[in-house]
Design a protein around this motif. Structure first.
Motif, PDB file in Angstrom:
ATOM      1  N   CYS A 117       0.727  -1.153  -0.038  1.00 28.96           N
ATOM      2  CA  CYS A 117      -0.150  -0.069  -0.076  1.00 28.96           C
ATOM      3  C   CYS A 117       0.901   1.274  -0.128  1.00 28.96           C
ATOM      4  O   CYS A 117       1.771   1.372   0.939  1.00 28.96           O
TER       5      CYS A 117
ATOM      6  N   ASN B 245      -0.018   3.804   0.519  1.00 33.36           N
ATOM      7  CA  ASN B 245      -0.221   4.961   1.629  1.00 33.36           C
ATOM      8  C   ASN B 245       0.344   4.660   2.833  1.00 33.36           C
ATOM      9  O   ASN B 245       0.834   5.499   3.793  1.00 33.36           O
TER      10      ASN B 245
ATOM     11  N   ILE C  30      -3.363   1.340  -3.601  1.00 34.83           N
ATOM     12  CA  ILE C  30      -4.155   1.847  -2.479  1.00 34.83           C
ATOM     13  C   ILE C  30      -4.789   0.464  -1.515  1.00 34.83           C
ATOM     14  O   ILE C  30      -5.512   0.026  -2.475  1.00 34.83           O
TER      15      ILE C  30
END
Lengths: 158, 158
Positions: free
Chosen positions: A102, A104, A141
């Motif tokens: 990910c 993020n 994401i």
DNA sequence: TTGACGTTGATACTCGGTCTCATTTGGCGG
DNA sequence: CCGCCAAATGAGACCGAGTATCAACGTCAA
């Protein structure tokens, strides 16, 4: 957050060390615990700092050495982030896989090689190479971060 | 060795610089030439050293800066070798591709993404990730090196 | 107990890359 | 041709990740 998950993970790592004939020293146990406690990728510096925060003292070199053996045991792998910097992730030592990370939150999941092997073979054949290794890394994401973004930014942006 | 190939490659790089609004300074031309002259992957240090051998003086920072803009223009890409260290390769800026690298001589070829896109999509869907980027790197022995090995070691080994 | 060996921490070092800053250069309008 | 400004440059300091060295320490088996 169920601590048992990390405890088990820690134990799994410690057992891997012992199985390979390494001493499960307090330092190595510590690193195992720190590593197991990460959600996602981490650096040696991260571990060092979290160690310091817990007021446990461990040398920098020792952390690197522990990561080195864990990497050799394939309990952790080193990956290159899109930024170009390195990070480690915990993963399954038992089968060939790749990583889905990910962008993020850094969470990482193992992804089975699946059809990729076939594709790799084909490329090799087409180019006349005898392919020895390959590496696939996927960045995006994760569902949790996507959900979180939706909340703060409902409907998204054009 | 037909120099014209490299001359064209050099020109291609220089034109890419100009198109993007960068000055094609002597230094950048030099780097373009050095880069074009590599068969395979190279490091900043390699370029620096070859520059020195040609008795052209260029600063270390300048080489890094040139590689930086070439990377941004996607005329070169940085890849991570199985050893964990980095290297640059020249490649086609115009389409998404991956790299097939000879572990012996370092030669590198672009490989079209092909079916990989589909595979990546599928992984994303299965894990609920919105995938943003992916990287695939293939390492093996190129046909030339394979042929060379056969000559020195006819029939191979069991 | 002794010795061998694995482990550790401190510290110096390397390597790839970046930052700063003063100087030079290229390109351009006048 | 001149002069100006922004872009480019080089020197060198700096940085972060990782490795090497080395002396000290722990562990275990004979």
């Amino acid at each position: 957050m169920r601590p048992s998950i990390n405890v088990n993970q820690t134990e799994r790592i410690v057992r891997a060390l012992e199985r390979a004939g390494y001493q499960a020293t307090p330092n190595r146990r510590l690193v195992a615990r720190l590593v197991a406690a990460t959600g996602g990728h981490f650096t040696a510096a991260d571990l060092l700092e979290r160690g310091r925060r817990e007021r446990v003292k461990i040398g920098r070199a020792t952390v690197f050495r522990a990561l080195e053996v864990l990497t050799a045991l394939r309990v952790v792998e080193r990956l290159e982030l899109p930024s170009g910097s390195h990070a480690y992730v915990v993963c399954d030592p038992d089968e060939h896989h790749h990583h889905l990370v990910c962008s993020n939150c850094g969470r990482s999941e193992d992804v089975a090689d699946g059809e990729l092997a076939r594709l790799v073979d084909e490329v090799g054949r087409r180019h006349g190479y005898r392919i020895e290794t390959h590496r696939l890394e996927l960045f995006g994401i994760c569902p949790l971060c996507a959900a979180a973004t939706e909340v703060t930014d409902p409907g998204g942006r054009a």
